[in-house]
Design an enzyme around this catalytic site. Structure first.
Site, mmCIF file in Angstrom:
data_model
loop_
_atom_site.group_PDB
_atom_site.id
_atom_site.type_symbol
_atom_site.label_atom_id
_atom_site.label_comp_id
_atom_site.label_asym_id
_atom_site.label_seq_id
_atom_site.Cartn_x
_atom_site.Cartn_y
_atom_site.Cartn_z
ATOM 1 N N ASP A 17 1.011 -1.492 0.155
ATOM 2 C CA ASP A 17 0.213 -0.443 0.178
ATOM 3 C C ASP A 17 0.854 1.067 0.057
ATOM 4 O O ASP A 17 0.292 2.657 -0.220
ATOM 5 C CB ASP A 17 -0.566 0.081 1.665
ATOM 6 C CG ASP A 17 -2.033 -0.750 0.794
ATOM 7 O OD1 ASP A 17 -1.902 -0.986 0.177
ATOM 8 O OD2 ASP A 17 -2.423 -1.036 2.293
HETATM 9 C C1 GLC Z 1 -1.409 -4.313 4.942
HETATM 10 C C2 GLC Z 1 -2.886 -4.265 4.507
HETATM 11 C C3 GLC Z 1 -2.503 -5.101 3.284
HETATM 12 C C4 GLC Z 1 -1.414 -4.550 2.343
HETATM 13 C C5 GLC Z 1 -0.291 -4.690 2.843
HETATM 14 C C6 GLC Z 1 0.468 -4.404 2.668
HETATM 15 O O1 GLC Z 1 -1.539 -5.520 5.939
HETATM 16 O O2 GLC Z 1 -3.609 -4.749 5.414
HETATM 17 O O3 GLC Z 1 -3.213 -5.256 2.164
HETATM 18 O O4 GLC Z 1 -1.359 -5.416 1.366
HETATM 19 O O5 GLC Z 1 -0.659 -3.711 4.893
HETATM 20 O O6 GLC Z 1 1.452 -3.113 2.734
#
Ligand code: GLC
Length: 812
Positions: free
Chosen positions: A496
């Protein structure tokens, strides 16, 4: 009925021995595995160690000192108990019971918080079990045990307090309960005080305290919370300020200090429920007080619920049903390996966490407020992987719900809220593709292809078959390629915080390319099986081009580049100043099979060289020291935390899977042990978070707190570590054709056993290392030419024996 692989068998008995639990003990407690409980031996842990009560609609989070909150169906829209996130002191409020000694005019809490009284050695114990928590304290000659439990059927929580006078004098006592209500809408409750502080209404009705605030999202239906008890009240309070008194915190309520309730109702202000119960205990005498708190639709129903669950027989029944339901759940897969830390996780704790994450995705924890984040689309799809063997029907329903959150052109909402079904946020480049992963896992587990014909609507389009949903997801990604013919990264991909921005919106993700290649091959296999040859051929052509693009543009010499920014500059290359190498682009190069065996080995060697640490594998290195919008929010985190070079426990098992696929068993298992909670529990004073569940991440060097875990419980780490351990390390992997046995055992392991229910039969699997003699697989005594166990669907038990040949890096 398939015989449940349970207690009668020596396998389960051995793997649940007392010894196994003690071997994984840490400074704050130990596993009592015969009871499937984690026992915490002191209250003042570095972070609250929590548990989730409630199997289905009702959820109560509870810490080792009874902090936490509750909701029914949806943590945002149907919140029952309030929590002050990130509060000082931490972990307030909770489900409190204050005891007051009338003669001495002293008081304390039965769960340590919020009075935090001094406790002698052995005077505190918290046991987190499957769906219940018990807290014991011994103070001033009074032994108290409070059990908190959510029964399987109804939206209620039971607080059962047992007090025993262990002294020589009779005691005159007052017990005050405390629960702080939320006005159901958690966001308003935390933000819009000019409104919310004028709507609260809470009153007494006999032994019941009713929270009747007239605000609810689905207008027309009444929703209320209630808090009842099994005996007559000496007084009550429903107004927080009346109970606490001015300038007092939960630890020093005026009502308790003075030993007299105010009999307040809430009319505006902050609604609470507090009962006052007077007790007299002779020496040696004990008494049990039963409280019921829950969600209801009418005062009459609330009264019925209270009557039902304050009956000792009903509570006993609820406890038995809860235990049976967890035993059933866990009976689908049991293992016995040479490592107690692995057995504890697969047989109980990792499986338990998988179920909780499946229920609540990333919405409500101590780190997620249950307000902004609903059920994540990519998260929920991944969560199915940890539970599909045990609750395939629930997974089926979830897959179809997720499909409803997809748009007709193929992409999907990033998340949705369970009560309203309302979706939120779009533009992530990978979200929609995860629907293929969950559906394939369902098909591999069950062989039930009819789900593909089930029609569900799109957010903006008429119903279509699930197969069509999947095909559109795939096609959508192929329509979003950038300058290197790699998928555009959009808002972000799995990471993210790797969200490069720029005027052209041309940033591309190499990881999505690899992931897309993986899911394309899954879809090709499916299409072939269904006779959709045209689809298979079209996708095969696209996959081939993707393979060329990745290997041509993204190979950096010793590892794969992670992404290209908006100006086509690489992210995750030796040419970068920071973030030179990122983990996922390496592990998925192997998992997807997109590259050559030589590059596969080399990129995973680079992972070991540049990303490994004593506490696990970092997500990237060196961590970013500044925020660069052309790379993304990753640089906003302190170096070594979260996505910025932290040990992201969700991504670690992908590296383990890659190593297993390369046949490097010892390396894979070493990675596993580094982050597995049962192995890290010995370091609990460094690790800090719960010793029985995975956290989202562990801080990594160069951070000064390297080894410290945060964001426990709701994380993709649960499902993926479970997948690695069961399907890659032990190698019992469902495929469309049946159960494949492909173990990748560390050298020191002589073998393992597993009992596994699969497609209507039970398999008793015995894998051992064969130095000489027969090598290969036998099913029910007969040699089988491949590693694929036949599908029997005959509701019987089948014995599977696999004798492994030795290899240099372990056994395969
Ligand atoms: C968090 C989010 C997930 C994402 C991960 C890496 O765990 O819930 O959706 O893929 O972070 O950013």
């Amino acid at each position: 009925m398939i015989p449940a692989p349970q207690l009668s068998s020596s396998l389960a008995a051995v793997s649940r021995s007392r010894d196994a639990g003690r071997q994984c003990a840490g400074p704050f407690g130990y596993f009592d595995e015969p009871r499937r409980e984690y026992v915490i031996t002191r209250p003042d842990l570095p972070t609250p160690w929590i548990n989730y009560l409630g199997l289905e609609a009702y959820c109560a989070l509870i810490s080792n000192t009874a902090g936490g909150y509750s909701f029914h169906l949806d943590p945002r829209d149907r919140r029952l108990l309030r929590f002050r996130y990130n509060h000082v002191p931490m972990d307030r409020p909770g489900r409190y019971l204050f005891l007051r000694d009338e003669a001495r005019a002293t008081f304390w809490s039965l769960t340590w918080q919020p009075t935090c009284q001094a406790l002698g050695p052995g005077a505190f114990e918290c046991r987190h079990g499957l769906g219940y928590t018990t807290i014991r304290t011994r103070v001033q000659g009074l032994d108290a045990t409070v059990e908190y439990l959510v029964p399987p059927r109804d939206p209620v929580e039971l607080w059962t307090a047992t007090l025993r006078n262990t002294g020589r004098l009779a005691r005159q006592l007052s017990l005050f309960s405390y629960a702080e209500f939320c006005i159901l809408q958690a966001l308003m409750d935390q933000t819009d005080f000019q409104y919310t502080l004028n709507i609260a209404k809470a009153v007494r009705s006999g032994r019941l305290l009713l929270h009747l605030t007239n605000y609810f999202p689905d207008a027309g239906r009444r929703h209320l919370a209630f808090f009842g008890v099994d005996r007559a009240l000496s007084g009550f309070d429903c107004d927080r300020e009346a109970f606490l008194g001015p300038y007092q915190g939960e630890g020093s309520p005026q009502v308790v200090a003075q030993g007299r309730s105010r009999n307040s109702i809430a009319s505006g202000g902050n609604p609470i429920g507090s009962h006052w119960i007077r007790l007299r205990l002779r020496p040696g005498q004990s008494t049990t007080i039963r409280f019921v708190l829950g969600a209801s639709v009418s005062p009459a129903h609330a009264a019925r619920m209270t009557r039902r669950y304050t009956r000792p027989s009903a509570a006993r029944k609820a406890r038995a049903e809860l235990a049976a339901s967890w035993e059933r759940y866990l009976s689908h897969m049991r293992v016995q390996t040479p490592e107690p830390g692995v057995d504890l996780l697969i047989n109980t704790w990792n499986a338990y966490q998988c179920r909780v994450t499946f229920n609540w995705s990333r919405s409500a924890s101590y780190y997620e407020s249950g307000i902004g984040r609903g059920m994540g689309f990519r998260d929920s799809n991944q969560d199915t992987l940890g539970v599909v063997h045990a609750i395939p029907d629930r997974v089926r329903a979830r897959i179809l719900t997720l499909a409803r959150n997809q748009f007709a052109r193929g992409d999907a909402y990033h998340q949705y809220f369970p009560l309203t079904g309302q979706g939120d946020k779009t533009g992530y480049s990978d979200d929609h593709l995860w629907l293929i992963v969950s559906t394939m896992a369902y098909l591999k587990e069950t062989g039930e292809y009819v789900i593909l014909k089930t029609r569900t609507p799109f957010v903006d389009g008429p119903p279509a078959s699930l197969y069509e949903h999947l095909a559109r997801a795939l096609n959508y990604s192929y329509a979003q390629l950038g300058p290197h013919e790699l998928p555009l990264i959009g808002v972000a991909d799995w990471n993210d915080c790797l969200n490069p921005t720029g005027p052209r919106a041309q940033a591309e993700s190499v990881w999505v390319a690899e992931f897309l290649y993986y899911v394309t091959n899954e879809m090709i296999a499916l299409a072939r099986r269904l006779g959709c040859r045209m689809d298979a051929a079209r996708w095969a052509r696209k996959a081939a081009r993707l393979r060329v693009a990745v290997n041509r543009h993204a190979w950096d010499g010793a590892w794969f580049i992670r992404a290209f920014d908006d100006r086509r500059r690489p992210i995750g290359s030796h040419r970068c100043r920071e973030g030179k190498i990122h983990l996922n682009a390496q592990s998925w190069a192997v998992i997807s099979g997109i590259t050559t065996p030589d590059r596969a080995r080399r990129c995973m060697d680079a992972v070991r060289r540049f990303l490994d640490s004593p506490h696990g594998i970092r997500l990237c290195a060196p961590a970013y020291t500044t925020y660069d919008p052309s790379v993304g929010a990753v640089g906003t985190f302190e170096p070594g935390l979260k996505e910025n070079g932290g040990i992201f426990c969700h991504a670690n098992p992908w590296a383990m899977m890659a190593e297993a696929l390369l046949g490097r068993a010892d390396r894979a298992f070493t990675y596993y042990r580094k982050i597995a909670p049962t192995f890290r529990n010995r370091l609990a004073d460094v690790h800090q978070a719960e010793g029985y569940v995975y956290p989202q991440f562990i801080a990594a060097p160069p951070h000064r707190d390297a080894g410290r875990a945060r964001n426990s419980w709701l994380t993709g780490s649960a499902a993926w570590n479970y997948v690695f351990a069961t399907q890659y390390l032990l190698g019992v992997r469902p495929t469309l054709d049946g159960l494949l046995l492909d173990p990748c055992l560390p050298q020191a392991w002589p073998g393992f056993c597993m009992q596994r229910i699969f497609r209507g039969a039970r398999y008793d699997i015995h894998v051992r290392r064969a130095r000489a003699g027969y090598r290969g697989m036998r099913v029910d005594g007969r040699p089988v030419p491949s590693r694929l166990v036949p599908v029997f669907r005959d509701r019987r038990v089948h014995r599977v024996e696999l004798a492994l040949a030795e290899t240099r890096n372990g056994s395969r």
